[in-house]
Design a protein around this motif. Structure first.
Motif, PDB file in Angstrom:
ATOM      1  N   ASP A 110       0.831  -1.207   0.000  1.00 40.87           N
ATOM      2  CA  ASP A 110       0.000   0.000   0.000  1.00 40.87           C
ATOM      3  C   ASP A 110       0.871   1.265   0.000  1.00 40.87           C
ATOM      4  O   ASP A 110       2.002   1.237   0.479  1.00 40.87           O
ATOM      5  N   ASP A 111       0.333   2.345  -0.524  1.00 40.76           N
ATOM      6  CA  ASP A 111       0.983   3.667  -0.460  1.00 40.76           C
ATOM      7  C   ASP A 111       2.396   3.636  -1.025  1.00 40.76           C
ATOM      8  O   ASP A 111       3.298   4.286  -0.482  1.00 40.76           O
ATOM      9  N   GLU A 120      -4.055   4.896  -6.633  1.00 36.19           N
ATOM     10  CA  GLU A 120      -4.911   5.423  -5.564  1.00 36.19           C
ATOM     11  C   GLU A 120      -5.257   6.877  -5.832  1.00 36.19           C
ATOM     12  O   GLU A 120      -4.453   7.614  -6.397  1.00 36.19           O
TER      13      GLU A 120
END
Ligand code: C2E
Ligand code: MG
Ligand code: MG
Ligand code: MG
Length: 284
Positions: free
Chosen positions: A182-183, A239
């Protein structure tokens, strides 16, 4: 007042820090109660295949339904929960709820293909082998196949890599549950981690997508990340996709999936059910 003797030698304790500490303590206490009373709700944000423009799955995002303060965003309590074991309980609660919900949606909408659920897990779990027992329990209870489930872990965990965490990640993969970094791009990642942990999915952090405003904006970094992921056999999710320009540019860069307000915001389960009902109607 403490006298500063150079960097790191002494700290001035300001009244504002006292208030800050007290506030964190108060939140930590209230969180304990919230866990006992299960004062949480899971929102779901659709993840879209940029090829087909269809919903591929969801990310489960927790909110705290506070009796007086209303809905509290995860950024306001997850970091505090992460200072204690509270985070383990919260994440497990979310995991169980999200898996149960996905099972219901899969049953109700068999025509929509294999919808998946992505759940955020604090890196703290990677020090607790009990995560695997919990995962097995939840898969058994809900009857979900491991391949319907994805777990998202942020880059910060790599700081704490150990034999235990590698073992746990390996056991997750053995259950066909996909691992999602993630991220990506914001943490302490070194490229060698990508190799060593073999993630299935890479999520490009919103901060990179945000820079893509106009048609002619440069997007070399996003292109490089997508190409890297493809080379390493990973799927890529962007995202924070908010605009049509971003959506088009990402698709042109071969980014497979997108998530963001430009598609859908995180929604409660009733609203997602309505959305799936719309997608389920055959187009004549
Ligand atoms: P994340 O995992 O990176 O989740 C994406 C965040 O971006 C979500 O914020 C989502 O609402 C927000 N977002 C989605 N699309 C857009 C967009 O187009 N523009 C903007 N500006 N934001 C967008 P949210 O729900 O507030 O969650 C924040 C973070 O809290 C998550 O970031 C995740 O790290 C953490 N979190 C949420 N739920 C859980 C959980 O159950 N367990 C753990 N450990 N962490 C969680
Ligand atoms: Mg996430
Ligand atoms: Mg993220
Ligand atoms: Mg993010």
């Amino acid at each position: 007042r403490a006298k500063a003797k150079g960097p790191g030698t002494s700290k001035v304790f300001k009244p504002s820090m006292h208030t800050h500490v007290m506030k964190r303590l108060q939140v930590a206490n209230e969180l304990q109660r919230a866990i006992e009373r299960q004062e949480f709700i899971v929102y779901y944000q659709p993840i879209i295949s940029l090829d087909s423009d269809r919903i591929d799955g969801f990310e489960a995002l927790v909110r705290w339904q506070h009796q007086e303060k209303g809905l509290i965003a995860p950024t306001d309590f997850i970091p505090i929960a992460e200072e204690t074991e509270a985070i383990l309980k919260i994440d497990q609660w979310v995991l169980r709820h999200a898996c149960t919900q996905l099972g219901l949606w899969q049953q109700q909408f068999p025509n929509l293909g294999s919808l998946t659920m992505s759940v955020n897990l604090s890196s703290k779990h990677l020090a607790h082998p009990s995560l695997i027992e919990v995962l097995d329990e939840i898969l058994a209870e809900t009857g979900l196949g491991g391949s319907s489930l994805k777990v998202e872990i942020t880059e910060s965990f790599v700081m704490e890599q150990s034999k235990t965490s590698l073992d746990i990640l390996e056991q997750i993969k053995q259950r066909k549950i996909e691992l999602c970094l993630d991220d990506f791009g914001t943490g302490y990642s070194s490229l060698s981690y990508l190799d060593c942990f073999s993630f299935n999915i890479l999520k490009i952090d919103r901060s990179f997508i945000k820079r893509l405003v106009a048609e002619q904006d440069r997007c070399e970094i996003i292109k490089a990340i997508v190409d890297l992921a493809i080379t390493l056999n990973m799927q890529v999710v962007a995202e924070g996709v908010e605009t049509n320009v971003q959506r088009k540019r990402l698709k042109a860069l071969n980014c497979g999936y997108g998530q963001g307000y430009g598609f859908f915001p995180p929604l409660d389960s009733q609203n997602i059910t309505r959305l799936l009902e719309q997608q389920d109607t055959p187009i004549n």
